[in-house]
Structure formats: structure tokens, C-alpha cells
Design a protein around this motif. Structure first.
Motif, PDB file in Angstrom:
ATOM      1  N   GLN A  11      -0.826 -21.756 -21.354  1.00 27.74           N
ATOM      2  CA  GLN A  11      -1.656 -20.565 -21.220  1.00 27.74           C
ATOM      3  C   GLN A  11      -0.862 -19.252 -21.222  1.00 27.74           C
ATOM      4  N   PRO A  12       0.289 -19.164 -20.516  1.00 23.72           N
ATOM      5  CA  PRO A  12       1.046 -17.911 -20.589  1.00 23.72           C
ATOM      6  C   PRO A  12       1.455 -17.550 -22.014  1.00 23.72           C
ATOM      7  N   LYS A  13       1.840 -18.552 -22.810  1.00 20.80           N
ATOM      8  CA  LYS A  13       2.241 -18.289 -24.193  1.00 20.80           C
ATOM      9  C   LYS A  13       1.044 -17.878 -25.047  1.00 20.80           C
ATOM     10  N   ILE A  14      -0.082 -18.541 -24.831  1.00 17.04           N
ATOM     11  CA  ILE A  14      -1.284 -18.169 -25.581  1.00 17.04           C
ATOM     12  C   ILE A  14      -1.734 -16.762 -25.193  1.00 17.04           C
ATOM     13  N   ALA A  15      -1.661 -16.457 -23.897  1.00 11.38           N
ATOM     14  CA  ALA A  15      -2.041 -15.113 -23.436  1.00 11.38           C
ATOM     15  C   ALA A  15      -1.124 -14.053 -24.039  1.00 11.38           C
ATOM     16  N   ALA A  16       0.184 -14.328 -24.081  1.00 12.46           N
ATOM     17  CA  ALA A  16       1.124 -13.372 -24.673  1.00 12.46           C
ATOM     18  C   ALA A  16       0.865 -13.209 -26.163  1.00 12.46           C
ATOM     19  N   ALA A  17       0.577 -14.320 -26.852  1.00 11.12           N
ATOM     20  CA  ALA A  17       0.273 -14.233 -28.287  1.00 11.12           C
ATOM     21  C   ALA A  17      -1.007 -13.452 -28.525  1.00 11.12           C
ATOM     22  N   SER A  18      -1.993 -13.661 -27.669  1.00 10.19           N
ATOM     23  CA  SER A  18      -3.257 -12.933 -27.768  1.00 10.19           C
ATOM     24  C   SER A  18      -3.044 -11.436 -27.575  1.00 10.19           C
ATOM     25  N   ALA A  19      -2.229 -11.091 -26.567  1.00 14.09           N
ATOM     26  CA  ALA A  19      -1.942  -9.681 -26.323  1.00 14.09           C
ATOM     27  C   ALA A  19      -1.190  -9.073 -27.493  1.00 14.09           C
ATOM     28  N   ALA A 132      -8.421   2.363 -25.714  1.00 15.42           N
ATOM     29  CA  ALA A 132      -8.196   2.708 -24.300  1.00 15.42           C
ATOM     30  C   ALA A 132      -8.209   1.486 -23.399  1.00 15.42           C
ATOM     31  N   GLY A 133      -8.886   0.433 -23.800  1.00 16.60           N
ATOM     32  CA  GLY A 133      -8.960  -0.754 -22.959  1.00 16.60           C
ATOM     33  C   GLY A 133      -7.993  -1.853 -23.346  1.00 16.60           C
ATOM     34  N   GLU A 134      -7.332  -1.692 -24.498  1.00 11.17           N
ATOM     35  CA  GLU A 134      -6.500  -2.783 -25.014  1.00 11.17           C
ATOM     36  C   GLU A 134      -5.261  -3.047 -24.158  1.00 11.17           C
ATOM     37  N   ILE A 135      -4.431  -2.035 -23.953  1.00 10.25           N
ATOM     38  CA  ILE A 135      -3.153  -2.282 -23.281  1.00 10.25           C
ATOM     39  C   ILE A 135      -3.359  -2.669 -21.824  1.00 10.25           C
ATOM     40  N   SER A 136      -4.281  -1.987 -21.136  1.00  7.26           N
ATOM     41  CA  SER A 136      -4.515  -2.319 -19.725  1.00  7.26           C
ATOM     42  C   SER A 136      -5.108  -3.714 -19.579  1.00  7.26           C
ATOM     43  N   GLY A 137      -6.054  -4.061 -20.448  1.00  9.01           N
ATOM     44  CA  GLY A 137      -6.645  -5.394 -20.379  1.00  9.01           C
ATOM     45  C   GLY A 137      -5.660  -6.484 -20.750  1.00  9.01           C
ATOM     46  N   ALA A 138      -4.900  -6.243 -21.836  1.00  6.59           N
ATOM     47  CA  ALA A 138      -3.929  -7.240 -22.286  1.00  6.59           C
ATOM     48  C   ALA A 138      -2.796  -7.405 -21.276  1.00  6.59           C
ATOM     49  N   SER A 139      -2.312  -6.287 -20.729  1.00 10.21           N
ATOM     50  CA  SER A 139      -1.230  -6.362 -19.742  1.00 10.21           C
ATOM     51  C   SER A 139      -1.673  -7.127 -18.505  1.00 10.21           C
ATOM     52  N   SER A 140      -2.875  -6.841 -18.033  1.00 11.91           N
ATOM     53  CA  SER A 140      -3.385  -7.532 -16.845  1.00 11.91           C
ATOM     54  C   SER A 140      -3.556  -9.020 -17.109  1.00 11.91           C
ATOM     55  N   MET A 141      -4.068  -9.356 -18.297  1.00 13.26           N
ATOM     56  CA  MET A 141      -4.288 -10.764 -18.614  1.00 13.26           C
ATOM     57  C   MET A 141      -2.955 -11.526 -18.681  1.00 13.26           C
ATOM     58  N   VAL A 142      -1.968 -10.964 -19.382  1.00 14.01           N
ATOM     59  CA  VAL A 142      -0.672 -11.642 -19.501  1.00 14.01           C
ATOM     60  C   VAL A 142       0.013 -11.736 -18.142  1.00 14.01           C
ATOM     61  N   GLY A 152       7.570  -9.612 -16.262  1.00 13.06           N
ATOM     62  CA  GLY A 152       8.082  -8.526 -17.088  1.00 13.06           C
ATOM     63  C   GLY A 152       8.300  -8.958 -18.518  1.00 13.06           C
ATOM     64  N   PHE A 153       8.880 -10.144 -18.702  1.00 11.76           N
ATOM     65  CA  PHE A 153       9.144 -10.653 -20.050  1.00 11.76           C
ATOM     66  C   PHE A 153       7.844 -10.902 -20.803  1.00 11.76           C
ATOM     67  N   PHE A 154       6.911 -11.614 -20.195  1.00 11.56           N
ATOM     68  CA  PHE A 154       5.675 -11.952 -20.896  1.00 11.56           C
ATOM     69  C   PHE A 154       4.823 -10.709 -21.173  1.00 11.56           C
ATOM     70  N   ALA A 155       4.719  -9.808 -20.196  1.00 14.83           N
ATOM     71  CA  ALA A 155       3.897  -8.606 -20.402  1.00 14.83           C
ATOM     72  C   ALA A 155       4.491  -7.687 -21.460  1.00 14.83           C
ATOM     73  N   SER A 156       5.792  -7.754 -21.676  1.00 20.11           N
ATOM     74  CA  SER A 156       6.415  -6.868 -22.668  1.00 20.11           C
ATOM     75  C   SER A 156       5.918  -7.146 -24.077  1.00 20.11           C
ATOM     76  N   PHE A 157       5.386  -8.347 -24.332  1.00 22.83           N
ATOM     77  CA  PHE A 157       4.898  -8.658 -25.674  1.00 22.83           C
ATOM     78  C   PHE A 157       3.667  -7.830 -26.039  1.00 22.83           C
ATOM     79  N   THR A 158       2.970  -7.309 -25.034  1.00 24.46           N
ATOM     80  CA  THR A 158       1.866  -6.394 -25.319  1.00 24.46           C
ATOM     81  C   THR A 158       2.380  -5.179 -26.080  1.00 24.46           C
ATOM     82  N   LEU A 159       3.481  -4.603 -25.616  1.00 24.01           N
ATOM     83  CA  LEU A 159       4.028  -3.418 -26.276  1.00 24.01           C
ATOM     84  C   LEU A 159       4.805  -3.766 -27.534  1.00 24.01           C
ATOM     85  N   GLN A 160       5.378  -4.961 -27.598  1.00 23.09           N
ATOM     86  CA  GLN A 160       6.004  -5.366 -28.844  1.00 23.09           C
ATOM     87  C   GLN A 160       4.955  -5.440 -29.953  1.00 23.09           C
TER      88      GLN A 160
END
Length: 462
Positions: A11-19, A132-142, A152-160
Motif C-alpha cells: 500500500q505505501p508503494k501504491i500510494a506513492a505511485a498514485s501521488a 489546490a487539493g492535489e498536493i495536500s490530499g496526496a501528501s496526507s495520503m502517502v 519523508g522519503f515516501f511523501a517526497s514522491f508527491t513533489l517529484q
């Protein structure tokens, strides 16, 4: 204990890929619009006897997207905190994707009259609302899915994903504009990048469909602890951290200096520097390539040493580099200007950019996390959208010491961001259940390192 292939570890990997894919799509869409607003929209949506009027009107529609972002933050933040992270991200994906595809199908001013630019502005408002909702929603989910000690590592994929989306926008749009006959490009070629977002939406939807709702949100929901008005709770209990996030989000001044004011200073004849415009098309591309490589490294570093040090160092050092970058432009040194831009924006700035997707949501409680981050971050970012006009006002063509004037303002703003980060509490050694609690005590560093090592080997629960 969990096995390496179990749903819990997947799930963490799928969440990061989704973000990643969602952010890439949203910012691909957002930036192909910016390119089209400069290259083609003045001719087809805003015809005027005065070309300057057409250009100003077209670029104004780009700014409209930022106007809509605070509104989207309130609405989509509320949705994410009351209906779930997964639901809000799917909603953002479709809002952005459909509005972008519709831009590619719009009739021109010649075909539809005044309704053509009106519809264009409307679709741009939807784009700004959705992003406006993408980064906050994706960061929270990851963040809420991430293994222990790896937020920190997994959430960084949102900005990558954000940086990759901008590379993708350039990779699709620039060759079409460069190699297609000008008449064909204006007639129909510009529509291709907008219509291609259809395929990214489909891929993004199938990935996001596989993500489960986060354990933290599910637990709140099962306990009946979801607030009816998360925004009010956020302002009541976390207004000081929201203010810190607004101040830290002013770090968007660095890409503004690198790609907007810096390019205008270098290229516009009125400033008298005389760089060729096509040279500066490469600054966003090269800067984003560097950022894609640097972001996960910095995100991982923040799991080892904390969130605040990379943000503070990244803020102050990129602010100082702004002086050097603008000075290189002023002395007409193209290689130096490009190198310093990449160093300032593509590398050093990532000390902030890679870490805020984990740091911001960690400052807030689960029940209002998306709302608090979305509102405060988008307010800060929207303020920076006014900076190009401020820079051009205080350092207009013909003025002396442009690098010193604009550099000083940029450094002052990055210093504000650094002070805000320094004043915040450190969050990386807090369990998810303690995030947003100002009185929570961080785990002892040796215990944290031991559990993090176990998590890295797959032998510890998240």
C-alpha cells in the motif's frame, strides 16, 4: 511482522505511485496551459488590433488559476477530511483532466465569439480549483500509508511527480511548437498536448483505484471522530502552524525568480541584457531534471536528521544564490546564469521542496490535516504569484542594481520561510497518532533509529 509482498507493505508503494502520477498529471495540465497562453492563445482567443493587449489578456487567464486555488483549498480540503483522502484525489484527478481536455476542444474566438475566451477562463478556474487539493490530499495520503521512519522519503514522491509533470509538459509541447508548421500549430497542433491528458487520466484513475483509504482516516471514521467542520477546527487549534505554513510556502519565490522574473530580465529588450529567448526555455527543463533526481534523496535525508534542517538550509542558501543568479544575468554570462539557476532552483531549493510534503501534514491532526495544509499552503503560493509584478515595479527597465534589489527581496522572503521552519516543532520522530499534538514528546533517537532500520528491512509495522 509483515511479509514483503503483503497488502500492508504494498500500500505505501501504491500510494506513492498514485501521488506521483496524480501530481504529474495535474502539473502537466497546469503548465501546458502556461505555454499555450504565451504561444498561441493571444491569436486565437484574444484577437486585438493591439498585440500587447492580446498578450496581457491571455497571460491574465494564467493568473486566474492562482485566484481559484484558495477557494479550491477550502472546498477540497473539507472534502478530503470528511470523505477521505482517496475520494478527494480521484475528484481532483477528474476535475483537472476533464477541464484540460475541454480546453483542447474549445472553439476559437473566430468560431464562437466572446464565449470562447469566457469558456477558457471558466476552465482555467476549474484547473486552479482542482490543483489546490492535489498536493495536500496526496501528501496526507502517502504520509498516513508510509512505513515507520520513512514518511519523508515516501511523501517526497508527491513533489517529484510535480517536477516530472513539468518536464512532460515541455517534452510534449516544445517539439510540436518547434517542428510543426506555424499555421498548422495555431490551427490545430496546440490542441494535441491538451487532448493527450485523456490517457494520463485513465492511467491515474486505475492506479488511484488500487489505493486503500489510509489507516489513520479509517480509524477516525470508525470512531465517529470526523468533524463536520474541519476547517473551523483547524483554525481554532492550529492557527499558529497554519501561519507557519503560509510563511514557508512563500519559498515559491525561488522558482519565480528563476523562471519568470529572471527570464524577463535576461530576454526582454527593455532591460538591455539581450539573451536569446530559446536559451531560457531550457532553464525549467534542466532545473526540473535536477529536481527529479535530488528530491527522493533529500526526502530520505529528512527521515534521518529531521524536517527542519533541510528546509532552513535550502531556504537561506537558495535565497543567497538569487543574488548570484541575477548578477550573472546582469554581466551577460549565459553559462554562469544557467548553472546558478540550476544550482539555486534545481538543487538547493529542493531542501525545502522535497520536505514540505511530509512536514506540512505532520504539523496537523488527522481530522483536519488536508484542510489545514491546503488552505495555508495555497494562500502562501498565491501571494508569490504577485511577486513578478512587484519585482518589475521596484526594479523596472532602466533602474540600477536590479540584482541587488530583487535579490534582497528574494532573500528576505526566504529568511521569513526559514524563521517559520525554525519556530516549528520537529515532527519526524513522532508516531502518526501523535502528529498535530503540540505537547507530544518525540521518540528517543536511538529507539527511532532502531525501529526505522527494522522498517527498512520490512520487519516492523508502519
Amino acid at each position: 511482522m509483515t511479509s514483503a509482498g503483503s497488502p500492508k507493505t504494498r500500500q505505501p508503494k501504491i500510494a506513492a505511485a498514485s501521488a506521483w502520477i496524480g501530481s504529474a498529471l495535474e502539473y502537466y495540465d497546469f503548465f501546458i496551459y502556461a505555454t499555450a497562453a504565451s504561444l498561441v492563445f493571444p491569436q486565437i482567443f484574444f484577437p486585438s488590433q493591439n498585440p500587447t493587449v492580446a498578450i496581457v489578456a491571455s497571460l491574465a487567464t494564467y493568473g486566474v488559476g492562482y485566484v481559484a486555488r484558495p477557494i479550491g483549498a477550502f472546498v477540497l480540503g473539507h472534502w478530503g477530511d470528511t470523505h477521505g483522502r482517496k475520494n478527494v484525489l480521484v475528484l481532483c484527478l477528474f476535475l483537472m483532466g476533464i477541464s484540460t481536455m475541454l480546453v483542447g476542444l474549445l472553439p476559437t474566438y473566430e468560431q464562437f465569439g466572446i464565449w470562447a475566451p469566457i469558456l477558457l477562463v471558466g476552465l482555467r478556474l476549474i484547473q486552479g480549483f482542482a490543483v489546490a487539493g492535489e498536493i495536500s490530499g496526496a501528501s496526507s495520503m502517502v504520509l498516513e500509508h508510509a512505513p515507520f521512519g520513512r514518511r519523508g522519503f515516501f511523501a517526497s514522491f508527491t513533489l517529484q511527480g510535480v517536477q516530472a509533470g513539468q518536464i512532460l509538459a515541455a517534452a510534449v509541447f516544445l517539439p510540436i511548437a518547434a517542428y510543426m508548421a506555424k499555421e498548422d500549430f495555431i490551427l490545430w497542433g496546440w490542441r494535441i498536448p491538451f487532448l493527450l491528458s485523456f490517457f494520463v487520466v485513465i492511467v491515474g484513475y486505475f492506479i488511484r483505484r488500487e489505493v486503500e483509504e489510509t489507516p489513520a482516516f479509517a480509524e477516525e471514521s470508525e470512531q465517529g471522530a470526523l468533524p463536520k467542520a474541519p476547517i473551523i477546527q483547524a483554525f481554532k487549534t492550529s492557527w499558529s502552524d497554519m501561519l507557519r505554513v503560509v510563511c514557508m510556502a512563500l519559498m515559491n519565490v525561488i522558482p519565480v525568480v528563476a523562471t519568470i522574473f529572471g527570464a524577463a530580465y535576461a530576454v526582454q529588450p527593455a532591460y538591455g541584457v539581450g539573451f536569446k529567448p530559446d536559451v531560457y526555455l531550457w532553464i525549467p527543463v534542466l532545473g526540473n531534471i535536477a529536481a527529479v533526481l535530488v528530491i527522493p534523496l533529500v526526502g530520505n535525508l529528512s527521515d534521518k536528521i529531521g524536517r527542519r534542517p533541510p528546509i532552513i538550509v535550502g531556504a537561506l542558501c537558495s535565497g543567497l544564490l538569487a543574488f548570484g543568479y541575477l548578477y550573472a544575468i546582469s554581466i551577460r554570462n549565459v553559462p554562469m546564469a544557467i548553472a546558478l539557476s540550476i544550482l539555486m532552483w534545481g538543487i538547493v531549493y529542493q531542501g525545502y521542496n522535497a520536505v514540505f510534503p511530509s512536514f506540512y501534514p505532520e504539523l496537523f491532526q488527522t481530522r483536519y490535516r488536508v484542510s489545514a495544509m491546503a488552505i495555508s499552503q495555497n494562500i502562501g503560493t498565491t501571494i508569490t504569484a504577485l511577486l513578478p509584478a512587484l519585482f518589475a515595479t521596484v526594479a523596472p527597465p532602466g533602474s540600477a542594481n536590479v540584482p541587488l534589489t530583487v535579490g534582497a527581496i528574494a532573500f528576505a522572503i526566504t529568511a521569513v520561510a526559514a524563521i517559520a521552519a525554525f519556530s516549528a516543532r520537529e515532527t519526524y520522530r513522532l508516531p502518526v497518532s501523535d502528529l498535530g499534538n503540540p505537547s507530544a514528546a518525540p521518540m528517543a533517537k536511538p529507539d527511532y533509529d532502531r525501529l526505522r532500520s527494522a522498517s527498512l528491512s520490512g520487519a516492523a509495522p508502519a
